[in-house]
Design an enzyme around this catalytic site. Structure first.
Site, PDB file in Angstrom:
ATOM      1  CE  LYS A   1       2.449   7.615 -14.932  1.00  0.00           C
ATOM      2  NZ  LYS A   1       3.446   8.010 -13.930  1.00  0.00           N
TER       3      LYS A   1
ATOM      4  CG  ASP B   1       3.221   4.766 -12.502  1.00  0.00           C
ATOM      5  OD1 ASP B   1       3.755   5.764 -12.003  1.00  0.00           O
ATOM      6  OD2 ASP B   1       2.082   4.389 -12.162  1.00  0.00           O
TER       7      ASP B   1
HETATM    8  P1  NDP Z   1       4.781  -0.943  -7.978  1.00  0.00           P
HETATM    9  O1  NDP Z   1       3.924  -1.609  -8.969  1.00  0.00           O
HETATM   10  O2  NDP Z   1       6.189  -1.320  -7.825  1.00  0.00           O
HETATM   11  O3  NDP Z   1       4.114  -1.050  -6.524  1.00  0.00           O
HETATM   12  C1  NDP Z   1       2.825  -0.579  -6.278  1.00  0.00           C
HETATM   13  C2  NDP Z   1       2.463  -0.884  -4.856  1.00  0.00           C
HETATM   14  O4  NDP Z   1       1.233  -0.228  -4.533  1.00  0.00           O
HETATM   15  C3  NDP Z   1       2.224  -2.352  -4.624  1.00  0.00           C
HETATM   16  O5  NDP Z   1       2.507  -2.650  -3.290  1.00  0.00           O
HETATM   17  C4  NDP Z   1       0.727  -2.491  -4.904  1.00  0.00           C
HETATM   18  O6  NDP Z   1       0.136  -3.596  -4.294  1.00  0.00           O
HETATM   19  C5  NDP Z   1       0.220  -1.216  -4.298  1.00  0.00           C
HETATM   20  N1  NDP Z   1      -1.001  -0.795  -4.998  1.00  0.00           N
HETATM   21  C6  NDP Z   1      -1.161  -0.610  -6.331  1.00  0.00           C
HETATM   22  N2  NDP Z   1      -2.417  -0.275  -6.605  1.00  0.00           N
HETATM   23  C7  NDP Z   1      -3.073  -0.279  -5.432  1.00  0.00           C
HETATM   24  C8  NDP Z   1      -4.390  -0.002  -5.070  1.00  0.00           C
HETATM   25  N3  NDP Z   1      -5.314   0.309  -5.991  1.00  0.00           N
HETATM   26  N4  NDP Z   1      -4.711  -0.073  -3.752  1.00  0.00           N
HETATM   27  C9  NDP Z   1      -3.775  -0.410  -2.818  1.00  0.00           C
HETATM   28  N5  NDP Z   1      -2.498  -0.674  -3.116  1.00  0.00           N
HETATM   29  C10 NDP Z   1      -2.156  -0.607  -4.394  1.00  0.00           C
HETATM   30  O7  NDP Z   1       4.624   0.619  -8.283  1.00  0.00           O
HETATM   31  P2  NDP Z   1       5.548   1.830  -7.814  1.00  0.00           P
HETATM   32  O8  NDP Z   1       6.114   1.569  -6.476  1.00  0.00           O
HETATM   33  O9  NDP Z   1       6.437   2.165  -8.929  1.00  0.00           O
HETATM   34  O10 NDP Z   1       4.462   3.001  -7.727  1.00  0.00           O
HETATM   35  C11 NDP Z   1       3.807   3.365  -6.502  1.00  0.00           C
HETATM   36  C12 NDP Z   1       3.305   4.787  -6.625  1.00  0.00           C
HETATM   37  O11 NDP Z   1       4.419   5.663  -6.849  1.00  0.00           O
HETATM   38  C13 NDP Z   1       2.331   5.069  -7.774  1.00  0.00           C
HETATM   39  O12 NDP Z   1       1.412   6.064  -7.361  1.00  0.00           O
HETATM   40  C14 NDP Z   1       3.235   5.643  -8.857  1.00  0.00           C
HETATM   41  O13 NDP Z   1       2.519   6.459  -9.746  1.00  0.00           O
HETATM   42  C15 NDP Z   1       4.181   6.464  -7.992  1.00  0.00           C
HETATM   43  N6  NDP Z   1       5.465   6.807  -8.594  1.00  0.00           N
HETATM   44  C16 NDP Z   1       6.297   5.859  -9.096  1.00  0.00           C
HETATM   45  C17 NDP Z   1       7.516   6.212  -9.637  1.00  0.00           C
HETATM   46  C18 NDP Z   1       8.509   5.214 -10.133  1.00  0.00           C
HETATM   47  O14 NDP Z   1       9.590   5.632 -10.515  1.00  0.00           O
HETATM   48  N7  NDP Z   1       8.223   3.932 -10.116  1.00  0.00           N
HETATM   49  C19 NDP Z   1       7.911   7.627  -9.745  1.00  0.00           C
HETATM   50  C20 NDP Z   1       6.998   8.542  -9.117  1.00  0.00           C
HETATM   51  C21 NDP Z   1       5.816   8.127  -8.589  1.00  0.00           C
HETATM   52  P3  NDP Z   1      -0.096  -4.964  -5.108  1.00  0.00           P
HETATM   53  O15 NDP Z   1       1.204  -5.704  -4.996  1.00  0.00           O
HETATM   54  O16 NDP Z   1      -1.229  -5.612  -4.438  1.00  0.00           O
HETATM   55  O17 NDP Z   1      -0.410  -4.553  -6.520  1.00  0.00           O
HETATM   56  O1  2IT Z   2       5.276   9.143 -11.868  1.00  0.00           O
HETATM   57  C1  2IT Z   2       6.462   9.177 -12.251  1.00  0.00           C
HETATM   58  O2  2IT Z   2       7.151  10.185 -12.143  1.00  0.00           O
HETATM   59  C2  2IT Z   2       7.039   7.947 -12.812  1.00  0.00           C
HETATM   60  N1  2IT Z   2       6.372   6.924 -12.837  1.00  0.00           N
HETATM   61  C3  2IT Z   2       8.430   7.950 -13.364  1.00  0.00           C
HETATM   62  C4  2IT Z   2       8.457   8.520 -14.747  1.00  0.00           C
HETATM   63  C5  2IT Z   2       9.774   8.411 -15.482  1.00  0.00           C
HETATM   64  O3  2IT Z   2       9.780   8.794 -16.664  1.00  0.00           O
HETATM   65  O4  2IT Z   2      10.779   7.982 -14.907  1.00  0.00           O
END
Ligand code: NDP
Ligand code: 2IT
Length: 445
Positions: free
Chosen positions: A126, A166
């Site tokens: 990461k 992420d």
């Molecule tokens: P994005 O940046 O697309 O969206 C993040 C969302 O979460 C936004 O709505 C953001 O709000 C909100 N957010 C971020 N930080 C905070 C915080 N400290 N408190 C409250 N709300 C918060 O990210 P993703 O959707 O990709 O990721 C969301 C989660 O999913 C994370 O935990 C990530 O690690 C996990 N994840 C993502 C994967 C991926 O493929 N993208 C895969 C597996 C897990 P704001 O707009 O205000 O920032």
């Molecule tokens: O938390 C996660 O699994 C991710 N943000 C996606 C990682 C990836 O390599 O697609």
């Protein structure tokens, strides 16, 4: 050798001082594994547990760049290359002001187990930066990404370490990062995943984490003869994961009623339908606005600075960030009739809140199992890049579906106790065995 979990955790806390999110992630895994390890002492004798909690390599670097006013800005850059026993390091990059070493080590550690569960040959890592893309122009984001990649490029490669997105890293950032890698290395390879479709990306990768989380939740619901049809669903976040979780829930006949961002939550009891979801996607991905604007447009409740967990719902999908459900909120969810929690985010549930879910025997799918669909389709993107072909939407979706079912089966295999499946235990033991056996095979490295 350590004789109790507490002894082991004292060592972790002492050696990784102040890294509270990392301690939290390790504690959960060690709690799950301890009895299994007593029954399989060869792992303990080879100190697999002591080795697996130590990242193979951590790279930390300065990222200097110029903002639109011509001023120099300085950020921290990181890549935690955690474990490569079963494949090259793989995992996302997070750009958010809260990013620090503890957060990236917890995410990297979780990723190692998650990637093992996907059934694909992917190690874990990461990275990211304390850079905040919010409020920055496209030009500033590009300047930052180019500077970040100028250092990172020395450490990654399609057979070494393959970053992805992420929080704060989506299609735009992956584009800028890829462009700079290609320019510096003069090679077009699958060094990043989450690429756009017309330059090496995979169909379904944008959807994969959200869809996969819902597929996983659906498998959990099936064990109790339930489905998403007619279910009310609370979702947090409004980014990549939340958006596509909502899309899949609608397709399965469920009703998403909440979304949130770091400023607050919206509650729409009539349901977030396709049209409203299209508005959210435009608002968040193109206009980069705030979720509050949804409440103004559709005349529903907005809870400033609050999380959505006080609503009446059948299923909850925390999909924003770590530690976003505390024990009190967990009790409210259970008392309000929530029967299933599947984590789209990584470690969104505080340890005391996990206990509430387990004590009440609801269906609780931890992130490393439930949200593994994203990295799984990243693995499929790597396969397609290596073969220089592109699979159809149906082909990728089918593979994603099969992988999520397989992860569910692994959780059942190692987490079932009577009628109840402890998915935390199942995911941790299932993920561990494959990596631990590979580490034993490969000697003391
Ligand atoms: P994005 O940046 O697309 O969206 C993040 C969302 O979460 C936004 O709505 C953001 O709000 C909100 N957010 C971020 N930080 C905070 C915080 N400290 N408190 C409250 N709300 C918060 O990210 P993703 O959707 O990709 O990721 C969301 C989660 O999913 C994370 O935990 C990530 O690690 C996990 N994840 C993502 C994967 C991926 O493929 N993208 C895969 C597996 C897990 P704001 O707009 O205000 O920032
Ligand atoms: O938390 C996660 O699994 C991710 N943000 C996606 C990682 C990836 O390599 O697609």
């Amino acid at each position: 050798m350590y004789s109790t979990v507490d002894d082991f955790m004292n060592m972790i806390v002492e050696k990784n001082s102040g890294e509270k999110e990392f301690h939290q992630a390790v504690q959960e895994v060690v709690d799950s594994l301890w009895d299994f390890l007593q029954d399989h002492p060869h792992y303990m004798h080879a100190k697999v547990l002591e080795r697996i909690v130590e990242p193979e390599r951590i790279i930390m670097f300065r990222v200097s760049w110029r903002n639109d006013r011509g001023e120099v800005e300085v950020n921290k850059g990181y890549r935690v290359e955690f474990n490569s026993a079963i494949g090259p390091y793989k995992g996302g990059l997070r750009f958010h002001p809260s990013v620090n070493l503890s957060i990236l080590k917890f995410l990297g550690f979780e990723q190692v187990f998650k990637n093992s569960l996907t059934t694909l040959p992917l190690g874990g890592g990461k990275g990211g930066s304390d850079f905040d893309p919010k409020g920055k122009s496209d030009n500033e984001v590009m300047n930052f990404c180019q500077s970040f990649m100028t250092e990172l490029q020395r450490h990654i490669g399609p057979n070494t370490d393959i970053p992805a997105g992420d929080i704060g890293v989506g299609a735009r950032e992956i584009g800028f990062l890829f462009g700079q890698y290609k320019r510096l290395r003069n090679e077009f390879t699958g060094v990043l995943t989450g690429k756009a479709l017309n330059w090496g990306g995979s169909l379904i990768r944008p959807e994969a984490t959200g869809y996969g989380t819902v597929y996983f939740a659906n498998e959990m619901l099936k064990t109790r003869g339930e489905s998403f049809d007619g279910k009310t669903v609370a979702i947090s976040g409004s980014g990549n994961v939340a958006q596509f979780a909502a899309e899949k829930i609608l397709q399965l006949g469920g009703k998403p009623v909440t979304l949130s961002d770091s400023s607050g939550s919206i509650y729409d009891p009539n349901g977030i339908d396709e049209e409203k979801l299209a508005y959210v996607m435009e608002l968040k991905n193109v206009k980069r606005g705030r979720i509050k604007e949804y409440a103004e447009k559709y005349d529903c409740e907005y809870w400033d600075g609050e999380r959505p967990w006080k609503v009446q719902c059948d299923v909850a999908l925390p999909s924003a960030t770590q530690n976003e459900i505390n024990a009190e909120e967990a009790k409210i969810l259970v008392n309000n009739g929530c029967i299933c929690v599947a984590e789209g985010a990584n470690m969104p549930t505080e340890p005391d809140a996990v206990d509430v879910f387990l004590e009440n025997k609801i269906l609780y799918g931890p992130g490393k199992a439930a949200n593994a669909g994203g990295v799984a389709v990243s693995g499929l993107e790597m396969s397609q890049n290596s073969m220089r072909i592109q699979w159809t939407r149906e082909e990728v979706d089918q593979r994603l579906h099969t992988i999520m079912k397989d992860i569910h089966a692994q959780c059942e295999k190692y987490g079932k106790n009577g009628d109840f499946v402890n998915y935390v235990k199942g995911a941790n033991i299932g993920g561990f065995i494959k990596i631990a056996d590979a580490m034993l095979d490969q000697g003391v490295v």
